[in-house]
Design a protein around this motif. Structure first.
Motif, PDB file in Angstrom:
ATOM      1  N   PRO A  33       0.929  -1.132  -0.051  1.00  0.00           N
ATOM      2  CA  PRO A  33       0.017  -0.162  -0.009  1.00  0.00           C
ATOM      3  C   PRO A  33       1.052   1.136   0.063  1.00  0.00           C
ATOM      4  N   ASP A  34       2.319   1.176   0.139  1.00  0.00           N
ATOM      5  CA  ASP A  34       3.004   2.417   0.261  1.00  0.00           C
ATOM      6  C   ASP A  34       2.911   3.062  -1.032  1.00  0.00           C
ATOM      7  N   PRO A  35       2.644   4.340  -1.194  1.00  0.00           N
ATOM      8  CA  PRO A  35       2.519   4.924  -2.622  1.00  0.00           C
ATOM      9  C   PRO A  35       3.811   5.218  -3.288  1.00  0.00           C
ATOM     10  N   GLU A  36       4.983   4.969  -2.459  1.00  0.00           N
ATOM     11  CA  GLU A  36       6.214   4.916  -3.271  1.00  0.00           C
ATOM     12  C   GLU A  36       6.588   3.389  -3.639  1.00  0.00           C
ATOM     13  N   ALA A  37       5.850   2.422  -3.445  1.00  0.00           N
ATOM     14  CA  ALA A  37       6.433   1.118  -3.529  1.00  0.00           C
ATOM     15  C   ALA A  37       6.756   0.925  -4.877  1.00  0.00           C
ATOM     16  N   LEU A  66       6.288  -7.638 -14.547  1.00  0.00           N
ATOM     17  CA  LEU A  66       5.836  -7.227 -13.125  1.00  0.00           C
ATOM     18  C   LEU A  66       4.641  -6.207 -13.148  1.00  0.00           C
ATOM     19  N   THR A  67       3.854  -6.638 -12.070  1.00  0.00           N
ATOM     20  CA  THR A  67       2.752  -5.963 -11.872  1.00  0.00           C
ATOM     21  C   THR A  67       2.431  -5.447 -10.629  1.00  0.00           C
ATOM     22  N   MET A  68       2.047  -4.349 -10.483  1.00  0.00           N
ATOM     23  CA  MET A  68       1.886  -3.574  -9.044  1.00  0.00           C
ATOM     24  C   MET A  68       0.314  -3.733  -8.826  1.00  0.00           C
ATOM     25  N   ALA A  69       0.147  -4.869  -8.097  1.00  0.00           N
ATOM     26  CA  ALA A  69      -1.350  -4.904  -7.728  1.00  0.00           C
ATOM     27  C   ALA A  69      -2.078  -3.917  -7.074  1.00  0.00           C
ATOM     28  N   ASP A  70      -3.331  -3.694  -7.032  1.00  0.00           N
ATOM     29  CA  ASP A  70      -4.171  -2.688  -6.369  1.00  0.00           C
ATOM     30  C   ASP A  70      -4.620  -3.500  -5.262  1.00  0.00           C
ATOM     31  N   THR A  71      -4.763  -4.751  -4.944  1.00  0.00           N
ATOM     32  CA  THR A  71      -5.232  -5.107  -3.864  1.00  0.00           C
ATOM     33  C   THR A  71      -4.361  -6.720  -3.656  1.00  0.00           C
ATOM     34  N   LEU A  72      -4.330  -7.080  -2.287  1.00  0.00           N
ATOM     35  CA  LEU A  72      -3.713  -8.261  -2.007  1.00  0.00           C
ATOM     36  C   LEU A  72      -4.102  -9.471  -2.642  1.00  0.00           C
ATOM     37  N   THR A  73      -5.506  -9.396  -2.718  1.00  0.00           N
ATOM     38  CA  THR A  73      -6.377 -10.579  -3.613  1.00  0.00           C
ATOM     39  C   THR A  73      -5.830 -10.693  -4.980  1.00  0.00           C
ATOM     40  N   ASP A  74      -5.816  -9.444  -5.493  1.00  0.00           N
ATOM     41  CA  ASP A  74      -5.242  -9.300  -6.875  1.00  0.00           C
ATOM     42  C   ASP A  74      -3.894  -9.975  -7.112  1.00  0.00           C
ATOM     43  N   ALA A  75      -3.183  -9.773  -6.193  1.00  0.00           N
ATOM     44  CA  ALA A  75      -1.586  -9.960  -6.198  1.00  0.00           C
ATOM     45  C   ALA A  75      -1.555 -11.606  -6.150  1.00  0.00           C
ATOM     46  N   VAL A  76      -2.356 -12.325  -5.391  1.00  0.00           N
ATOM     47  CA  VAL A  76      -2.167 -13.713  -5.152  1.00  0.00           C
ATOM     48  C   VAL A  76      -2.740 -14.494  -6.239  1.00  0.00           C
ATOM     49  N   GLU A  77      -3.822 -13.868  -6.784  1.00  0.00           N
ATOM     50  CA  GLU A  77      -4.589 -15.077  -7.722  1.00  0.00           C
ATOM     51  C   GLU A  77      -3.793 -15.570  -8.743  1.00  0.00           C
ATOM     52  N   GLY A  78      -3.873 -16.792  -8.756  1.00  0.00           N
ATOM     53  CA  GLY A  78      -3.001 -17.399  -9.926  1.00  0.00           C
ATOM     54  C   GLY A  78      -1.776 -17.893  -9.700  1.00  0.00           C
ATOM     55  N   ALA A  79      -1.032 -17.372  -8.382  1.00  0.00           N
ATOM     56  CA  ALA A  79       0.327 -17.413  -8.189  1.00  0.00           C
ATOM     57  C   ALA A  79       0.570 -18.900  -7.695  1.00  0.00           C
ATOM     58  N   GLU A  80       1.824 -19.084  -8.156  1.00  0.00           N
ATOM     59  CA  GLU A  80       2.337 -20.458  -7.729  1.00  0.00           C
ATOM     60  C   GLU A  80       2.898 -20.577  -6.414  1.00  0.00           C
ATOM     61  N   TYR A  81       3.449 -19.380  -6.066  1.00  0.00           N
ATOM     62  CA  TYR A  81       4.426 -19.220  -5.067  1.00  0.00           C
ATOM     63  C   TYR A  81       4.211 -17.890  -4.356  1.00  0.00           C
ATOM     64  N   ILE A  82       4.236 -17.676  -3.083  1.00  0.00           N
ATOM     65  CA  ILE A  82       3.684 -16.334  -2.587  1.00  0.00           C
ATOM     66  C   ILE A  82       4.946 -16.097  -1.342  1.00  0.00           C
ATOM     67  N   GLN A  83       5.406 -14.945  -1.484  1.00  0.00           N
ATOM     68  CA  GLN A  83       6.529 -14.602  -0.414  1.00  0.00           C
ATOM     69  C   GLN A  83       6.058 -13.219   0.269  1.00  0.00           C
ATOM     70  N   GLU A  84       5.989 -13.497   1.558  1.00  0.00           N
ATOM     71  CA  GLU A  84       5.647 -12.425   2.563  1.00  0.00           C
ATOM     72  C   GLU A  84       6.629 -11.799   3.068  1.00  0.00           C
TER      73      GLU A  84
END
Length: 482
Positions: A33-37, A66-84
């Motif tokens: 959510p950081d606007p500078e991300a 590379l995609t900067m997702a608007d939501t966490l749900t958008d980011a993880v959808e279809g992912a094979e691996y997630i790194q927190e």
């Protein structure tokens, strides 16, 4: 279709993970959510693009998207691996895991946590078996270590799958068999850090003097032999038993203050910050990152040449990608990434003539390693010798310029290899080199047919390159008008 990784948290560590996956061909979605991300991610990615390719002896994979997702749900959808990689606050990590597992309950979730145990991370999770520690080291895109820590609740089959993915992106997954606070490596770092704070507080040494003690001495040893192997050598011919007998009693002496922690008073913080500013304040953080990365590339290349330590991880990563590599049919192969160093320039400030030949040699040597004619092959008594070269200077390279070496196979048969090398800056040729190489039996002292295993790698590339446009400079005579 490209595989997808999701990175939750786009700071220094999250950005490093994103770069590591992207440059190994994965698509990556980042949520922060950081606007500078986005700016921060792209700055880390720029450093990675300048450094990581220099470790590879074969063409890099096509970079992922590379995609900067608007939501966490958008980011993880279809992912094979997630790194927190969010901040080290356990309640925050729990909220992130809960939200991820609402959408992806069965997807691998590695945590970059430096200190929390996996059993703590898994508390109240919808599917604790999929959550584990995957603790990396900065810069993630260069340093291969990832401490993989499961708990009793972990799915060991999933852990093996995670380790396989980490190896596929060039990392070294160190399986920590017993969960413990701060895992393995950070426990060492904390001990050294704690002692360093006391040395500064007590006026024994400055921050610069402590750093010099590390980088001029034991830091160099640790980087290639670790702790126990270093001490084994220190024991001489009698080995580790002798070392422990000789130096073991010293552990009873009150040399360190490892069980005490200096109070972080305002005076101590100001003292350390002031000394750090005096030591390194002439550099920006981005400049220090680039200096660090350039040095790490040099260290890692040296280890790779010797097939030792982290260098062995790089070799194995190259070999995995070599097996899966398909020669490009529409472009020459990118074989080398270099930077013009101070020793490469002449009195005019331009790259000197000999270094263009060196850059060509680096490019050709990388190609020979790619087809299997590496140092192990040379040790068997065979090699490719350069019989003829023609270099044409097309532009100028100056100190600090990043160069790319590409190679096109013009023709190849049992004994001969005819190649065209381009040394490029910003996509434009600064020099081209046409070479004819002969496969040689070094013991017999004459050209001989390359073995089938070499030809099996070489000839498909020659066939793929046969349809490429023939460079205009091929066959050019010295002095011929442009």
């Amino acid at each position: 279709m490209a595989r997808k990784a999701a990175i939750i948290g786009g700071g220094v560590i999250g950005g490093g993970w994103a770069a590591r996956f992207l440059l190994n061909g994965w698509d990556v979605a980042v949520f922060d959510p950081d606007p500078e991300a986005a700016r921060k991610i792209n700055e880390v990615l720029a450093n990675a693009r300048a450094a990581l390719p220099a470790l590879s002896d074969i063409p890099m994979m096509a970079e992922g998207v590379l995609t900067m997702a608007d939501t966490l749900t958008d980011a993880v959808e279809g992912a094979e691996y997630i790194q927190e990689s969010v901040s080290e606050r356990l309640e925050l990590k729990h909220r992130v895991f809960a939200q991820i597992q609402q959408s992806c309950p069965d997807t691998l979730i590695g945590s970059s946590t430096s200190g929390f145990k996996p059993s703590e991370l898994q508390q109240n999770a919808a599917n604790p078996a999929m959550i584990f520690v995957a603790h990396p080291f900065n810069p993630v895109y260069l340093l291969p270590l990832a401490e993989v820590v499961p708990s009793a609740a972990s799915d060991l089959e999933a852990i093996e799958r995670a380790k396989k993915i980490l190896r596929e992106i060039g990392m070294f997954p160190l399986h920590v068999r017993k969960e413990i606070d701060a895992h393995i490596a950070d426990r060492f770092l904390e001990a050294v850090w704690r002692e360093a704070l006391w040395l500064v507080k007590d006026g024994v040494a400055t921050t610069e003097e402590i750093d010099e003690a590390i980088r001029m001495g034991f830091g160099l040893r640790w980087g290639q032999m670790g702790l126990f192997e270093t001490y084994r050598v220190a024991g001489g011919e009698a080995g580790m038993k002798h070392f422990m007998a000789q130096f073991g009693p010293c552990l009873q002496s009150p040399w360190t203050k490892l069980t005490d922690v200096p109070e972080f008073t305002e005076e101590l913080v100001d003292l350390i910050a002031g000394q750090s500013d005096a030591q390194s304040g002439q550099y920006s953080i981005r400049e220090l990152e680039r200096i660090r990365d350039s040095n790490l590339v040099g260290f890692l290349r040296a280890l790779k040449d010797r097939d030792w330590g982290a260098g062995r991880v790089l070799r194995e990563h190259d070999e995995r990608r070599r097996v899966a590599f398909t020669p490009p049919k529409d472009t020459p192969m990118v074989m080398a990434h270099m930077q013009v160093l101070p020793s490469w320039i002449d009195y005019n400030g331009h790259m000197t003539e000999s270094r263009y030949l060196y850059a060509s040699s680096e490019t050709t040597d990388a190609f020979l390693r790619f087809i299997g004619a590496d140092m192990d092959y040379v040790a068997g008594g065979f090699s490719y010798y350069t019989a003829e070269s023609h270099i044409m200077h097309r532009g100028e390279a100056k100190l600090g310029d990043h160069l790319t070496g590409t190679l096109q196979v013009l023709s190849a048969d049992e004994k001969r290899l005819h190649v065209f090398v381009s040394i490029q800056k910003d996509g434009q040729d600064v020099a081209t080199i046409e070479q004819m190489l002969l496969h040689v039996d070094m013991k017999a002292g004459h050209a001989t047919a390359a073995p089938q295993v070499i030809r099996d790698r070489l000839l498909p590339i020659a066939n793929a390159h046969a349809d490429l446009p023939r460079p205009k400079a091929v066959g050019r005579a010295t002095g011929q008008r442009k």
